[in-house]
Write an enzyme that holds these catalytic residues in place. Sequence first.
Site, mmCIF file in Angstrom:
data_model
loop_
_atom_site.group_PDB
_atom_site.id
_atom_site.type_symbol
_atom_site.label_atom_id
_atom_site.label_comp_id
_atom_site.label_asym_id
_atom_site.label_seq_id
_atom_site.Cartn_x
_atom_site.Cartn_y
_atom_site.Cartn_z
ATOM 1 N N ASP A 1 -9.675 -2.864 -6.086
ATOM 2 C CA ASP A 1 -8.855 -1.903 -5.356
ATOM 3 C C ASP A 1 -8.674 -0.663 -6.229
ATOM 4 O O ASP A 1 -8.290 -0.785 -7.396
ATOM 5 C CB ASP A 1 -7.497 -2.530 -5.049
ATOM 6 C CG ASP A 1 -6.576 -1.637 -4.251
ATOM 7 O OD1 ASP A 1 -6.943 -0.482 -3.955
ATOM 8 O OD2 ASP A 1 -5.465 -2.093 -3.922
ATOM 9 N N SER B 1 0.839 -1.190 0.000
ATOM 10 C CA SER B 1 0.000 0.000 0.000
ATOM 11 C C SER B 1 0.881 1.249 0.000
ATOM 12 O O SER B 1 1.732 1.400 -0.866
ATOM 13 C CB SER B 1 -0.962 -0.054 1.184
ATOM 14 O OG SER B 1 -1.917 0.966 1.120
ATOM 15 N N HIS C 1 -8.518 -4.147 -1.526
ATOM 16 C CA HIS C 1 -7.332 -3.638 -0.862
ATOM 17 C C HIS C 1 -7.346 -4.035 0.617
ATOM 18 O O HIS C 1 -8.309 -3.781 1.328
ATOM 19 C CB HIS C 1 -7.284 -2.107 -0.973
ATOM 20 C CG HIS C 1 -5.971 -1.522 -0.551
ATOM 21 N ND1 HIS C 1 -4.877 -1.498 -1.379
ATOM 22 C CD2 HIS C 1 -5.577 -0.941 0.606
ATOM 23 C CE1 HIS C 1 -3.868 -0.920 -0.755
ATOM 24 N NE2 HIS C 1 -4.259 -0.574 0.454
#
Length: 296
Positions: free
Chosen positions: A231, A131, A261
């Site tokens: 995502d 991320s 995500h």
Amino acid sequence: MDPELATVVSLPPKVTCEDWAVPGPLGSPDVTVHIYRPNESGEPWPAMLWINGGGIDGDGCAGGDAGTTHPSAAWICAEAKVIVVSPEYRLAPENPFPAGLEDCYATLRWLVEHAEVLGVDRDRVAVGGASAGGGLAAGLALLARDRGGPSLCYQLLAAPELDDRLATPSMIDFTDTPLWSRPNAVRNWRRYLGRSGDAAFGDDVSPYAAPARATDLVGLPPAYVSAAEFDPLRDEGIDYALALLRAGVSVELHQFPGTFHGASLERSAAVFKRQAREIHDVLRRALYPAPQPAQI
């Protein structure tokens, strides 16, 4: 090991953890660094600079807390047989770009400069993150290349956050997806870049902050890039992997269908186990390369 960290981290039996204070960038405070070490013989070990993710609540590169990030670092150490170095970089919005990235770079330099003391093979140093941590890892690989080192042998970018322009189809479409969505991303980038208001960021954003803006990817280390189907970050990760390939960088790309995500936070899920096995395999291949046959 920090007592607070110990309360939320269950270390695998063959992993030890210790904290170091690493000199930060010039004029900045020291960086607290957690070092995970295989509790067995095998020095010198390869090393992974693992950068915290975070930002789920929109607080910029807010950094994962010990309950989410450090188990991943400990798992990588145990399964891939590497020393994992995880810096507590300064956080946005109080410390916007480039503070966090410079802390990571200072940690990387310290790691390589102290390789012998740490029992690290300086020729097998990788960088990675998930991320926001994946975006910082990609930015760090660019920064290390452009500053002439330290040399990296690999970059692992798991669902990386790379593009402040927020213009990919997945970023436009996914406005209410679990854990991460377009509104989160808008807030995240504004705080990380130290911007306010509704104006577009413009062309002055550094590629070290938003690696998708980089126009020269030649000479970067080989990469593993993963993406999740639902995502907002999906397309920028795939686009970056393709751009790396076009620049002559060896890339392994995996888009996991049916995932969102942060789905890997559910460690009992089958998809987490698939992702974990894959990360283990790619790191073992990258950091323990097979001997090359003798030239005839």
